[in-house]
Scaffold this motif. Structure first.
Motif, mmCIF file in Angstrom:
data_model
loop_
_atom_site.group_PDB
_atom_site.id
_atom_site.type_symbol
_atom_site.label_atom_id
_atom_site.label_comp_id
_atom_site.label_asym_id
_atom_site.label_seq_id
_atom_site.Cartn_x
_atom_site.Cartn_y
_atom_site.Cartn_z
ATOM 1 N N PRO A 69 0.796 -1.242 0.000
ATOM 2 C CA PRO A 69 0.000 0.000 0.000
ATOM 3 C C PRO A 69 0.821 1.280 0.000
ATOM 4 N N VAL A 70 2.128 1.199 0.334
ATOM 5 C CA VAL A 70 2.899 2.445 0.492
ATOM 6 C C VAL A 70 3.870 2.694 -0.658
ATOM 7 N N GLN A 71 3.823 1.898 -1.707
ATOM 8 C CA GLN A 71 4.816 2.004 -2.771
ATOM 9 C C GLN A 71 4.888 3.418 -3.348
ATOM 10 N N GLN A 72 3.775 3.949 -3.780
ATOM 11 C CA GLN A 72 3.783 5.274 -4.398
ATOM 12 C C GLN A 72 4.126 6.372 -3.397
ATOM 13 N N GLN A 73 3.678 6.224 -2.148
ATOM 14 C CA GLN A 73 3.983 7.236 -1.125
ATOM 15 C C GLN A 73 5.483 7.354 -0.881
ATOM 16 N N ILE A 74 6.159 6.212 -0.707
ATOM 17 C CA ILE A 74 7.596 6.238 -0.419
ATOM 18 C C ILE A 74 8.377 6.717 -1.635
ATOM 19 N N ILE A 75 7.990 6.267 -2.814
ATOM 20 C CA ILE A 75 8.678 6.695 -4.039
ATOM 21 C C ILE A 75 8.616 8.212 -4.179
ATOM 22 N N GLN A 76 7.448 8.800 -3.934
ATOM 23 C CA GLN A 76 7.288 10.248 -4.059
ATOM 24 C C GLN A 76 7.953 11.000 -2.908
ATOM 25 N N THR A 131 10.357 4.399 10.146
ATOM 26 C CA THR A 131 9.389 5.428 10.538
ATOM 27 C C THR A 131 9.977 6.832 10.416
ATOM 28 N N PHE A 132 11.242 6.996 10.811
ATOM 29 C CA PHE A 132 11.852 8.329 10.845
ATOM 30 C C PHE A 132 12.826 8.569 9.690
ATOM 31 N N ALA A 133 12.829 7.678 8.696
ATOM 32 C CA ALA A 133 13.794 7.780 7.594
ATOM 33 C C ALA A 133 13.578 9.056 6.779
ATOM 34 N N GLU A 134 14.694 9.723 6.477
ATOM 35 C CA GLU A 134 14.675 10.893 5.600
ATOM 36 C C GLU A 134 15.522 10.661 4.349
ATOM 37 N N GLY A 135 16.060 9.483 4.219
ATOM 38 C CA GLY A 135 16.885 9.145 3.067
ATOM 39 C C GLY A 135 16.941 7.642 2.875
ATOM 40 N N LYS A 136 17.746 7.224 1.905
ATOM 41 C CA LYS A 136 17.780 5.806 1.543
ATOM 42 C C LYS A 136 18.454 4.942 2.603
ATOM 43 N N ALA A 188 -1.451 -4.891 7.511
ATOM 44 C CA ALA A 188 -0.689 -3.886 6.754
ATOM 45 C C ALA A 188 -1.531 -3.320 5.617
ATOM 46 N N TYR A 189 -2.247 -4.191 4.909
ATOM 47 C CA TYR A 189 -3.129 -3.720 3.837
ATOM 48 C C TYR A 189 -4.228 -2.817 4.381
ATOM 49 N N LEU A 190 -4.809 -3.235 5.504
ATOM 50 C CA LEU A 190 -5.885 -2.447 6.109
ATOM 51 C C LEU A 190 -5.365 -1.101 6.604
ATOM 52 N N GLY A 191 -4.237 -1.124 7.303
ATOM 53 C CA GLY A 191 -3.660 0.128 7.793
ATOM 54 C C GLY A 191 -3.270 1.060 6.673
ATOM 55 N N ASN A 196 -0.453 7.000 6.674
ATOM 56 C CA ASN A 196 0.647 7.222 5.736
ATOM 57 C C ASN A 196 1.780 6.243 6.065
ATOM 58 N N TRP A 197 2.817 6.237 5.239
ATOM 59 C CA TRP A 197 3.814 5.188 5.341
ATOM 60 C C TRP A 197 4.606 5.225 6.642
ATOM 61 N N ARG A 198 4.769 6.390 7.236
ATOM 62 C CA ARG A 198 5.520 6.480 8.500
ATOM 63 C C ARG A 198 4.704 5.907 9.666
ATOM 64 N N TYR A 199 3.461 6.329 9.779
ATOM 65 C CA TYR A 199 2.618 5.812 10.861
ATOM 66 C C TYR A 199 2.366 4.307 10.698
ATOM 67 N N LEU A 200 2.264 3.865 9.458
ATOM 68 C CA LEU A 200 2.042 2.438 9.217
ATOM 69 C C LEU A 200 3.241 1.622 9.685
ATOM 70 N N SER A 201 4.447 2.129 9.437
ATOM 71 C CA SER A 201 5.645 1.434 9.918
ATOM 72 C C SER A 201 5.665 1.364 11.440
#
Length: 487
Positions: A69-76, A131-136, A188-191, A196-201
């Motif tokens: 569910p978070v693929q596009q969110q993290i990519i962007q 959750t707190f990642a700002e880079g790769k 994970a799918y439901l969440g 968003n991807w940070r809260y889901l992690s």
């Protein structure tokens, strides 16, 4: 002993190979496998201990489902390419490979509970880094660490459950590992529909926290205690697991006799796995782990939203949730059948259903990709329905047998003195295969969406043949009886 109506020849054949039973034998009621003494067992702590232990696989399932569910969110958000995100997704399996290598040694040295405790720590740290990642770098490191914990859990939990469960519940409770993974994926799918991807992690840490707290209350594996000659703790563990009024002396004696017999053999080394007497259980256990992953299931579950979008289904995340929910339901059904239908029958039905559904999924993509210019609106709807229905059948079939049973058999068929080494190798093969699938699935799918699923269909046909020829039936036998049958 064979009943009087059977011939002596039949009785001798059964004695020589007690694991070999007719595949299509009529399903028997579970009560026929329970002795009068076993009926006195109080199973409360067996269930509680199993529920605590499978919090680890629940967290692992959450991490496996997280990428869909978070693929596009993290990519962007982090400006990743599709290949970089695929690498991120595959790192959970790379970490799990290292965890698999360590799992057997940790389980043997620290006990099953101690190994589970160790597994919880990288899982929590990894989720925090994501959750707190700002880079790769923190993103990739966190994914690797969650996989590291998951790799340890993948071996330790099914072994722990097999070692605490009475024989008439071992199949049913063994399926709880795979059920927990499917629940984690579904959560994970439901969440992903609401967070968003940070809260889901961050949400993925809750099962691990429950596991950490619960480990302070549940007993250690009695068979590990017997192996390490901790007689007082062994008796206390069995009393807690079977009930204070249950006479555990016979079960203790059987475990201790098995340990004494194993003492005459040198300490297990990796090279011991290739001795002739271990060839059959090793080939069956490792072969099933390999075939489970090359059925393509991790590629489907990690990238289900992208698959549904390519199939023309508009609500891809909702469809993924339906996929995850169905997997939970069918794994529950599998748990109910495990000690009734037996392992072999469920495996063959499962792989057959997956082969057929993979072929139909591939056929739906073939129609859409090759014949799209000739399709009417009605035909487009039919193709959408065919793709969705076939994927649902695929996951239902996987959950019925090829999902839970390889882990159950791994915990059952490896002899006690090599269980750590053999189990680590089998788990490593599983996660190595999963890494290959998760890393290459997107590439193969983009090359030919139909061809990808037809390749998986062929592999599933091969799985049916493999089970028929090489996989033993273990239903209704103690671990000590299974071990003795291979000698």
């Amino acid at each position: 002993m064979a009943p009087p109506s059977q011939s002596t020849h039949s009785g001798n054949a059964e004695h020589k190979n007690p694991l070999k039973k007719p595949l299509l034998k009529k399903i028997q009621a579970r009560s026929r496998h329970i002795t009068r003494e076993e009926s006195k067992i109080k199973e409360t702590w067996v269930y509680i201990s199993t529920c605590i232990a499978v919090m680890g696989p629940t967290s692992l399932g959450f991490q496996m489902g997280y990428t869909s569910p978070v693929q596009q969110q993290i990519i962007q958000s982090l400006n990743l390419s599709v290949s970089e995100f695929s690498f991120f997704g595959s790192l959970v399996t790379v970490g799990a490979m290292l965890g698999a290598v360590l799992s057997g040694k940790l389980g043997d040295a620290l006990g099953r509970k101690g190994a589970l405790l160790v597994a919880c720590l990288p899982s929590i740290v990894g989720s925090a880094l994501i959750t707190f990642a700002e880079g790769k770098l923190p993103l990739y490191s966190g994914r690797f660490l969650t996989g590291l914990g998951g790799g340890i859990v993948s071996f330790v939990v099914p072994v722990y459950i097999a070692e605490i469960a009475p024989r008439h519940l071992r199949g049913t409770l063994g399926a709880m590992q795979q059920l927990a993974v499917t629940i984690g994926i579904m959560l994970a799918y439901l969440g992903g529909l609401f967070l968003n991807w940070r809260y889901l992690s961050a949400a993925g840490t809750f099962p691990i926290i429950i596991c950490l707290i619960g480990l302070t209350f549940i007993p250690e594996s009695p068979r590990w205690l017997a192996k390490n000659e901790k007689s007082e703790e062994l008796e206390a563990s069995l009393k807690k697991l079977r009930g204070m009024e249950y006479d555990v002396s016979n079960e203790m004696r059987e475990m201790q006799q098995t340990v004494e017999a194993a003492k005459s053999e040198p300490q297990a080394q990796f090279t011991d796995l290739f001795k002739r007497r271990l060839a059959r259980p090793l080939f069956a256990g490792i072969g099933l782990q390999f075939l489970q992953q090359f059925s393509g299931v991790n590629g489907v579950m990690l990238y289900s939203s992208a698959i549904f979008s390519s199939a023309g289904i508009s609500s891809a995340n909702v469809a993924s949730l339906a996929l995850g929910s169905l997997q939970v339901v069918m794994t529950v059904a599998s748990a109910g059948l495990m000690d009734k239908a037996g392992r072999r029958l469920l495996l063959m039905v499962s792989a057959s259903g997956m082969a057929l559904s993979c072929f139909l999924v591939g056929f739906s993509f073939y129609l859409r990709n090759v014949q799209e210019q000739y399709l009417s609106s009605g035909m487009n709807i039919f193709i959408d329905i065919l793709a969705l229905a076939s994927l649902l059948v695929y996951i239902a079939s996987f959950s019925l047998g090829l999902g839970p049973i390889p882990w159950i058999l791994m915990a059952e068929i490896f002899p006690a003195q090599v269980k750590g080494v053999a189990g680590s190798l089998a788990t490593l093969i599983n996660w190595s295969s999963a890494w290959v699938i998760t890393l290459t699935f997107n590439i193969i799918f983009q090359w030919s969406s139909a061809g990808a699923f037809w390749i998986f269909a062929v592999e599933c046909v091969f799985a049916v043949i493999f089970v028929a020829l090489f996989v033993p039936e273990t239903r209704g036998r103690t671990l000590e009886q299974i071990e003795a049958s291979f000698k």
